[in-house]
Design a protein around this motif. Structure first.
Motif, PDB file in Angstrom:
ATOM      1  N   MET A  18       0.439   7.550   4.767  1.00 57.52           N
ATOM      2  CA  MET A  18       1.666   7.391   4.416  1.00 57.52           C
ATOM      3  C   MET A  18       2.732   7.943   5.353  1.00 57.52           C
ATOM      4  N   GLY A  62       2.420   1.964  -3.374  1.00 57.55           N
ATOM      5  CA  GLY A  62       1.418   2.480  -4.199  1.00 57.55           C
ATOM      6  C   GLY A  62       1.378   4.014  -3.922  1.00 57.55           C
ATOM      7  N   GLY A  63       1.231   4.392  -2.652  1.00 57.33           N
ATOM      8  CA  GLY A  63       1.655   6.048  -2.468  1.00 57.33           C
ATOM      9  C   GLY A  63       2.775   6.707  -2.964  1.00 57.33           C
ATOM     10  N   VAL A  82      -1.921  15.003   2.346  1.00 56.41           N
ATOM     11  CA  VAL A  82      -0.857  13.865   2.209  1.00 56.41           C
ATOM     12  C   VAL A  82      -0.494  13.612   3.765  1.00 56.41           C
ATOM     13  N   LEU A 119       4.020   9.823  -9.653  1.00 55.22           N
ATOM     14  CA  LEU A 119       3.199   9.903 -10.909  1.00 55.22           C
ATOM     15  C   LEU A 119       2.624  11.398 -10.937  1.00 55.22           C
ATOM     16  N   ARG A 120       2.066  11.639  -9.719  1.00 51.65           N
ATOM     17  CA  ARG A 120       1.400  13.196  -9.857  1.00 51.65           C
ATOM     18  C   ARG A 120       2.545  14.058 -10.257  1.00 51.65           C
ATOM     19  N   LYS A 126       3.485  13.908 -13.710  1.00 57.51           N
ATOM     20  CA  LYS A 126       2.735  14.159 -14.816  1.00 57.51           C
ATOM     21  C   LYS A 126       2.230  15.704 -14.751  1.00 57.51           C
ATOM     22  N   TYR A 179       4.224   5.575  -5.256  1.00 60.62           N
ATOM     23  CA  TYR A 179       4.030   5.744  -6.863  1.00 60.62           C
ATOM     24  C   TYR A 179       2.975   6.937  -6.993  1.00 60.62           C
ATOM     25  N   ALA A 180       2.006   6.992  -6.435  1.00 62.74           N
ATOM     26  CA  ALA A 180       0.859   7.916  -6.627  1.00 62.74           C
ATOM     27  C   ALA A 180       1.640   9.371  -6.625  1.00 62.74           C
ATOM     28  N   ILE A 181       2.425   9.686  -5.692  1.00 63.01           N
ATOM     29  CA  ILE A 181       3.024  10.792  -5.485  1.00 63.01           C
ATOM     30  C   ILE A 181       4.120  11.173  -6.484  1.00 63.01           C
ATOM     31  N   GLY A 214       0.719  -1.288  -0.020  1.00 64.05           N
ATOM     32  CA  GLY A 214      -0.009   0.021  -0.069  1.00 64.05           C
ATOM     33  C   GLY A 214       0.912   1.026  -0.108  1.00 64.05           C
ATOM     34  N   TYR A 215       1.653   1.206   0.809  1.00 59.40           N
ATOM     35  CA  TYR A 215       2.848   2.352   0.772  1.00 59.40           C
ATOM     36  C   TYR A 215       3.458   2.682  -0.545  1.00 59.40           C
TER      37      TYR A 215
END
Lengths: 267, 325
Positions: A105, A6-7, A100, A13-14, A17, A9-11, A3-4
């Motif tokens: 996280m 993924g977090g 956040v 990617l954001r 992008k 990765y989310a940050i 899960g972490y």
């Protein structure tokens, strides 16, 4: 744990992008190297050759375009990495950072996501410069390009950390503009980026050509060694010991990252 | 340990306190000591002027600030012992909003979901559901810069609810919205509670918001809770109608203050500059007599206004200052 990740990765990617959507940043990333290479590089190219200063013969066996090209790669990385500060200031002015921080996280992973995102963007901007390598007489093999990317990433990681530390002290975006003029350009100009300290010269001879304060500043600027390492990879020219270069870049990155971790406790 | 064991969605705080070290080493108190209880499924309005300690208290409850003292149990987890547990169970919607202006909405929602360990697919599914519920259906490709103020606030709420928290903190949810958008948002917030049972703890400095949205109010001033209850109860506690008298100058107002304070039945007499506020039972009947006495004392008011008590009067009576300052 997944899960972490993924977090993170989310940050990441954001962040990536966001910078790819940012036209201003992209235009800067393209126009900066073009200006430096086209105007400064081509303009000074004919004047960059061996000179004789009394007893001292001063020779760099490259054209000025070749000489300045690796430094332009570093310049683009320097600018883009430090832009991470702007992104963090933005997140702080708006509520994202707080949200956040309220999420489960861990802070260090939030920071890691941010830095990786900034570093990735910086590497992309560095690669935009590499694209024109063949046109300035810098032929690249695949291995050269990969080595350059690895160096770019290490450097970007450290410089993005630096940007984040700065963001902690800068209130608002105007402050950042002042900072970038007061810090980025001086750092760049004193990194032996636009003029060489000839490796064939002894220190006494170098001091005969340049004022001592300038030589000292260049030698103490860690970016000097990043530029030198990049030159080693791209045009096979070093003014300093290449292993020393890598050591300086590695230690600088590590120290800046640790400072960022320390600073981020109290964001 | 908090005195009461906490249930999901509830808050129990005892003596929650925040102090900072001042410049010269002295202690600066931001929150003196807050006791509060919020029941699951309640909408509680946390009301106070700027600088009263609202945001500091909210930040402490949301694990953003470490309390200097006191205990709290938030949604069943002890704030000090298990902040991570608290974080998993709460949502937080900041005042400023958090979305990037030029990012498509769904991208931001997915990103938020991943922070809570959701898969992209699950985040997307819940995001669509919540957007539908908050009247944002069909806007997932829009950029937040192209949304209206009200839509943007609703988007922020979608983001805050993506992990299905039992308790959500809304920091001044309607600041900067026009009246229609505010009323609409209140509607949505109430529905969230009714349908999902989410406890909602919101800060506000709007009286009408506190009045019409919250089940219960907590009033904070100078770092302490000074009043608590439903809006009706708080208003009923004020004795009589509220009367505002305006004088031509500060001196006249001072004389007026003395006269009014000596008046039988007058309560909550507060003077601000040349304006005097007080509560008076059966105000309409008592007013002419009061004005005569004021004239005799040489402090004839230049204006008088009588009204049924509002929350603003409650606030004034509790804190000695108007919320609108």
């Amino acid at each position: 744990m997944m899960g972490y990740l993924g977090g993170v990765y989310a940050i990441w990617l954001r962040e990536v992008k966001r910078s790819l959507r940012d036209r201003g940043q992209l235009i800067g990333g393209v126009s900066r190297p073009l200006l430096w290479v086209l105007i400064l590089g081509i303009g000074l190219n004919p004047y960059f050759r061996g000179e004789v200063y009394g007893e001292v013969r001063f020779v760099v066996p490259y054209t000025y375009l070749q000489f300045i090209f690796p430094a332009v790669v570093v310049l683009n990385i320097l600018y883009t990495s430090v832009q991470a500060a702007v992104s963090l200031i933005w997140d702080r002015e708006f509520g994202f950072l707080r949200e956040v921080m309220v999420s489960p996280m861990p802070r260090n992973l939030v920071l890691l996501g941010k830095i990786l995102g900034g570093a990735t963007t910086a590497v992309i901007h560095g690669c935009m410069v590499l694209v024109v390598a063949r046109f300035v007489g810098v032929p690249l093999t695949l291995m050269d390009a990969l080595a350059a990317i690895a160096l770019m990433f290490t450097l970007s990681f450290g410089l993005t950390s630096f940007g984040i530390v700065i963001a902690n002290y800068v209130r608002g975006f105007e402050g950042f503009g002042v900072f970038s003029n007061a810090v980025i350009l001086p750092l760049y100009f004193t990194a032996s980026s636009v003029f060489p300290l000839d490796p064939a010269l002894t220190r006494a001879q170098t001091l005969a050509i340049y004022p001592e304060w300038l030589v000292v500043v260049v030698e103490w600027n860690p970016l000097t060694y990043a530029v030198d390492a990049m030159r080693g990879i791209l045009i096979n020219f070093n003014q300093f010991d290449p292993t020393f270069d890598l050591r300086v870049v590695g230690i600088m990155t590590l120290v800046l990252f640790l400072v960022a971790v320390w600073e981020f406790r109290r964001v | 340990m908090a005195e009461t064991s906490g249930e999901a969605g509830a808050i129990h705080a005892r003596g929650l306190r925040k102090t900072y070290a001042g410049r010269k080493g002295q202690e600066v108190v931001a929150v003196t000591g807050v006791d509060l209880d919020v029941a699951p499924g309640e909408i509680v309005g946390f009301l106070g002027p700027n600088g009263a300690g609202k945001t500091t208290t909210l930040k402490m409850l949301a694990t953003l600030l470490k309390p200097s003292g006191g205990t709290a149990n938030v949604s069943g987890c002890d704030l000090a012992a298990d902040p991570l547990g608290v974080r998993k169970r709460i949502g937080y919607v900041s005042q400023a909003g958090s979305t990037l202006p030029d990012a498509p909405l769904m991208l931001e929602i997915e990103s938020q979901g991943r922070l809570y360990g959701l898969s992209t697919k699950e985040a997307r599914r819940r995001g669509l559901e919540l957007m539908e519920a908050l009247d944002l259906g069909g806007l997932e490709r829009r950029k937040s810069q192209n949304l209206s103020g009200g839509q943007r606030r609703r988007l922020d709420i979608v983001m805050g609810l993506i992990h299905r928290p039992e308790l959500v903190f809304l920091d001044e949810p309607t600041t900067g919205l026009d009246p229609q958008a505010r009323a609409n948002l209140w509607e949505h917030i109430r529905r969230l509670r009714d349908e999902l049972g989410t406890t909602i703890f919101l800060t506000t400095h709007y009286m009408d918001e506190a009045d019409s949205l919250s089940d219960r109010l907590l009033i904070i001033d100078k770092g302490e809770i000074v009043g608590e209850g439903t809006a009706t109860k708080l208003k009923a506690e004020l004795k009589g109608d509220s009367l505002t008298l305006t004088f031509s100058g500060g001196e006249a107002a001072e004389t007026g203050e003395e006269v009014a304070a000596g008046l039988e039945g007058a309560a909550n007499v507060v003077r601000q500059g040349n304006v005097l506020f007080l509560n008076l039972p059966d105000g309409a009947r008592a007013l002419p007599g009061l004005i005569k006495r004021l004239s005799d004392a040489g402090a004839e008011p230049i204006g008088a206004e009588l009204s049924r008590p509002t929350l603003d009067d409650v606030f004034l009576a509790l804190t000695g200052r108007s919320l609108r300052e």
